[in-house]
Motif scaffolding. Sequence first.
Motif, PDB file in Angstrom:
ATOM      1  N   LEU A 243       0.825  -1.213   0.000  1.00  0.00           N
ATOM      2  CA  LEU A 243       0.000   0.000   0.000  1.00  0.00           C
ATOM      3  C   LEU A 243       0.858   1.261   0.000  1.00  0.00           C
ATOM      4  CD1 LEU A 243      -2.784  -1.142   2.494  1.00  0.00           C
ATOM      5  CD2 LEU A 243      -2.969  -0.895   0.016  1.00  0.00           C
ATOM      6  N   SER A 244       1.979   1.218   0.691  1.00  0.00           N
ATOM      7  CA  SER A 244       2.871   2.385   0.685  1.00  0.00           C
ATOM      8  C   SER A 244       3.446   2.596  -0.712  1.00  0.00           C
ATOM      9  CB  SER A 244       4.003   2.193   1.705  1.00  0.00           C
ATOM     10  OG  SER A 244       3.471   2.090   3.014  1.00  0.00           O
ATOM     11  N   THR A 245       3.815   1.497  -1.387  1.00  0.00           N
ATOM     12  CA  THR A 245       4.322   1.591  -2.746  1.00  0.00           C
ATOM     13  C   THR A 245       3.268   2.183  -3.678  1.00  0.00           C
ATOM     14  OG1 THR A 245       5.730  -0.341  -2.364  1.00  0.00           O
ATOM     15  CG2 THR A 245       5.327   0.276  -4.655  1.00  0.00           C
ATOM     16  N   ALA A 246       1.997   1.862  -3.390  1.00  0.00           N
ATOM     17  CA  ALA A 246       0.908   2.398  -4.206  1.00  0.00           C
ATOM     18  C   ALA A 246       0.622   3.860  -3.907  1.00  0.00           C
ATOM     19  CB  ALA A 246      -0.354   1.567  -3.991  1.00  0.00           C
ATOM     20  N   GLY A 247       1.281   4.446  -2.897  1.00  0.00           N
ATOM     21  CA  GLY A 247       1.124   5.863  -2.621  1.00  0.00           C
ATOM     22  C   GLY A 247       0.225   6.191  -1.448  1.00  0.00           C
ATOM     23  N   TYR A 248      -0.242   5.205  -0.732  1.00  0.00           N
ATOM     24  CA  TYR A 248      -1.094   5.453   0.428  1.00  0.00           C
ATOM     25  C   TYR A 248      -0.244   5.666   1.671  1.00  0.00           C
ATOM     26  CZ  TYR A 248      -4.894   3.667  -2.502  1.00  0.00           C
ATOM     27  OH  TYR A 248      -5.794   3.474  -3.505  1.00  0.00           O
ATOM     28  N   ARG A 249      -0.834   6.388   2.612  1.00  0.00           N
ATOM     29  CA  ARG A 249      -0.201   6.521   3.921  1.00  0.00           C
ATOM     30  C   ARG A 249      -0.774   5.445   4.821  1.00  0.00           C
ATOM     31  NH1 ARG A 249      -0.770  11.638   8.153  1.00  0.00           N
ATOM     32  NH2 ARG A 249       0.770  10.884   9.683  1.00  0.00           N
ATOM     33  N   VAL A 250       0.076   4.622   5.396  1.00  0.00           N
ATOM     34  CA  VAL A 250      -0.383   3.466   6.166  1.00  0.00           C
ATOM     35  C   VAL A 250       0.008   3.647   7.624  1.00  0.00           C
ATOM     36  CG1 VAL A 250      -0.305   0.961   6.421  1.00  0.00           C
ATOM     37  CG2 VAL A 250      -0.119   1.992   4.142  1.00  0.00           C
ATOM     38  N   LEU A 251      -0.998   3.571   8.505  1.00  0.00           N
ATOM     39  CA  LEU A 251      -0.783   3.534   9.946  1.00  0.00           C
ATOM     40  C   LEU A 251      -1.038   2.102  10.389  1.00  0.00           C
ATOM     41  CD1 LEU A 251      -2.827   6.746  10.911  1.00  0.00           C
ATOM     42  CD2 LEU A 251      -0.396   6.590  10.324  1.00  0.00           C
TER      43      LEU A 251
END
Length: 586
Positions: A466-474
């Motif tokens: 998901l981070s690679t896809a550009g999302y911010r992940v908590l």
Amino acid sequence: MNPNEGGITGLTQHELRAQAETMLSTGDENGVSARDPQELIRELKLHHIELDLQNKELKRYQSQLESTRERYIDLYFHAPIGYASLTAEGVIDELNFMAADHLGLTRQELLRASFGELLTPSSRERFQAHLAKTFSCGELQKCDVVARLPDGSQTHLRLTSVVVEGDNDTPACCRTIVMDINDQQHAERERVALQDQLRQAHKMEALGRLVSGIAHDFNNLLTLIIGYSKLAMNQLPSSNPFFAHAQQIHKAGHHASELIDQLLAFSRERAPSPTRMVLNETIRDIESMLRRVTGDDIEFNLSLDDALGETCFDAAQFKQVLMNLVINACEAMPQGGRLTLRTRNIQLHERAAARLDIEPGPFVLVEVEDTGYGIPEDAVSRIFDPNFTTKSSDKTHGFGLATSQGILRQHQGVIDVVSQIDKGTSFLIYAPRIDAARAEESPAPTPTILLVEDQTDLRQLATMVLSTAGYRVLSASSPAEGVEIAELHPGALDLILTDVTMPGMNGRQLAERVLKTHPNTHVLYISGHDHESVCRERGIDIDAPFLEKPFTPERLVEIVSALIAPPHTSSTPSFDPSSDPSPPPG
């Protein structure tokens, strides 16, 4: 009957006559001599009238007796149930028409015939034992037998017998009720079949629970295998020897995932999971398997339209439908032939759509054409009926055209059939085509996802994808930590991505806690358990967004981007091993 019941009691007509003659000859002073001749004549006339009345009464009684006898005969011979009188040797002494109908012969043909000779050998022995017991104990006896009919068929009968004692002139006989129990036998067979199905369902339920428990842990491992092997392929050039190794690991993971799906489908009904897809790709995935099914005697041809549009379909179910149609086609060509698989886009207008009972519009057409013996015209209209088949039992594969049609109906599509005797058959799969272009929406600056997963490896993989896809992940390793992160997060949360089954608090309870502080957040549940069962057990809406393990990185990004807008600073990453392995921008 006493002839004088309606007249003078105790004297017959002859007695009256004799007494009168005696009285006249003796001159009894208390009799004739003491009476006036006119009075004597009057009394004789009275006696004559009385005798006449008695005769009329006797005729009336005789008429009533004849009427009663006729009614009895009619009741016996035309009764809606079979009756028969049998001797101790089993010879038919008397029977009515219904009993004769049950035995398939006329009444005259059956009179004096041996009842046992009309039965099958095993039933004959049972009947003789039944007859002997009826005569020996004198109580009501029952026996089920099978009789052979003149046309060679058989019929099931139930005999209910009782002995009737005779007298010096008439021997004892067996009075028997003969009942047709073919319907009862059919109902009993259905009951036994239903019991077998129920026992099988209980076995499948137990197997389903066992498989579901194993699948949960196994799917967690497969998610890691599939995900990390795909990421490794993205970081390696195709010329690197390790790229092929990673590719084989990735394929093995997918095969293992399909095996789990098959086990789950075998032990329970699997709910469809439709995704956007081009059916050409799915066909090419199983092309080698299809060629193995067709064998060497059948020429297998593919004619796939490169411009084929997308459809929304469960990939596993489409493979099952296609495999079933290909197997049917091969069985229609036992001496060999040609099988052609075609795809193309088509526009169904109102008249054609009305004939197929679907909505008009754009469709993807998949055609399975064979050069076999064809389907008779009277069978074409029934080919999709659940209980209809043109195959022998040894060629039944258990999936069926009715099930295939049901799957297409679930996906708003249909299967049509066109056939000519000795020329071949074409099965036409119509699946709704969807527009490949998606409406552009103004995305949030940086969509934020709260990821809660107690499995460390899975949490790290999902975070990386998901981070690679550009999302911010908590990310949080427990529900309690996830609630704390949500409460302390100052901005908006776009998505809660949570495992369903976790210690201390399940995914639904976690989502309810977080939604109190972030009410506009989407929720996506993930689990290695069966969708329907885990939602039912955890109180989750069956229509809630759900992602089953194992999932690929592409599938994770696809379903997340369908719930929340993808980041505008980053294109959706490509996980295709043939694409540029360099990391996507952003």
